[in-house]
Design an enzyme around this catalytic site. Structure first.
Site, PDB file in Angstrom:
ATOM      1  N   GLU A   7    -153.858  51.866  15.159  1.00 15.40           N
ATOM      2  CA  GLU A   7    -154.127  50.513  15.693  1.00 15.40           C
ATOM      3  C   GLU A   7    -155.632  50.081  15.786  1.00 15.40           C
ATOM      4  O   GLU A   7    -155.778  49.134  16.642  1.00 15.40           O
ATOM      5  CB  GLU A   7    -153.260  50.295  17.003  1.00 15.40           C
ATOM      6  CG  GLU A   7    -151.803  50.992  17.039  1.00 15.40           C
ATOM      7  CD  GLU A   7    -150.938  50.093  16.251  1.00 15.40           C
ATOM      8  OE1 GLU A   7    -151.571  49.180  15.414  1.00 15.40           O
ATOM      9  OE2 GLU A   7    -149.686  49.987  16.432  1.00 15.40           O
ATOM     10  N   TYR A  20    -151.579  38.324  41.860  1.00 19.78           N
ATOM     11  CA  TYR A  20    -152.318  39.316  41.161  1.00 19.78           C
ATOM     12  C   TYR A  20    -151.899  39.059  39.523  1.00 19.78           C
ATOM     13  O   TYR A  20    -152.707  39.620  38.809  1.00 19.78           O
ATOM     14  CB  TYR A  20    -151.849  40.403  41.693  1.00 19.78           C
ATOM     15  CG  TYR A  20    -152.827  40.612  43.018  1.00 19.78           C
ATOM     16  CD1 TYR A  20    -154.123  41.348  43.020  1.00 19.78           C
ATOM     17  CD2 TYR A  20    -152.350  40.358  44.247  1.00 19.78           C
ATOM     18  CE1 TYR A  20    -154.926  41.421  44.184  1.00 19.78           C
ATOM     19  CE2 TYR A  20    -153.020  40.443  45.434  1.00 19.78           C
ATOM     20  CZ  TYR A  20    -154.249  40.826  45.127  1.00 19.78           C
ATOM     21  OH  TYR A  20    -155.099  41.031  46.301  1.00 19.78           O
TER      22      TYR A  20
END
Length: 215
Positions: free
Chosen positions: A75, A121
């Protein structure tokens, strides 16, 4: 201890922490971190994040040459795309974490921002998370899709595959990834309920207070 050795040790510790808590499994997922000289440390192809040997973590030059360690993850185009386009990227985390993958399969999520605004958050650490289409693992087109965002997103979710998060360093990238998975879990738990998400005015206050890239 040299920066190279220290960062290899830190990468193995973060990887094992995520593996031990079920955020990754088998030989899935990969991490990378940029060193001060521009070279990269990357988890090796086919390795388990729960059992990394720090000395075998791939060390690549700034031009992609393997300097030491095993061959890097397939990847790499995905990781390189973030380093090349997202200013300040010092680390990239890619997982196949269960709740995030499950969220990517749902037909009614917003591809421009897959995470509902449930907590402050989630917004602070991730901004908007873009859904990208399915690619065969290792396909360089994944990297091209990230490049197409021109550095405007620190996190993406690959459909039927998993999330990718960039951060200023390993700690920031791992924390943001964990927040993404936790928010995806909350979103799935709350589906079909009348849960109260954050309102636009509340989101705007968070964005302004913490200088979040929300465009």
């Amino acid at each position: 201890m040299s920066e190279l050795s220290t960062q290899r040790e830190r990468m193995a510790l973060y990887a094992k922490s995520m593996f031990d808590r079920g955020l990754t499994h088998g030989s899935t997922g990969n991490l990378s971190a940029r060193l001060s000289d521009g070279s990269l440390l990357v988890t090796p192809t086919g390795s388990s994040m729960g059992f990394l040997d720090p000395a075998r973590i791939s060390h690549l030059s700034s031009t992609g040459e393997l300097l030491s360690g095993d061959r890097p993850t397939k990847e790499m185009p995905l990781h390189e795309a973030f380093y090349d386009t997202r200013h300040g990227t010092g680390a990239v985390v890619h997982l196949h974490s269960c709740h995030s993958v499950a969220l990517s399969l749902l037909p009614d999520i917003d591809p421009e921002n897959v995470l509902p605004p449930l907590t402050a958050y989630g917004i602070m650490l991730l901004g908007k998370v873009r859904l990208l289409p399915f690619f065969v693992p290792g396909d360089p087109a994944m990297g091209e899709a990230v490049r197409g965002l021109a550095g405007k997103r620190s996190a993406v979710l690959l459909a039927n595959h998993g999330p990718v998060v960039a951060g200023k360093d390993l700690e920031a990238a791992v924390n943001a990834m964990e927040e993404l998975e936790a928010t995806a879990k909350l979103a799935l738990l709350l589906r079909g309920t009348q849960a109260t998400a954050l309102e636009p005015a509340q989101i705007n206050r968070i964005v302004e207070r913490f200088d979040v890239d929300w465009n």
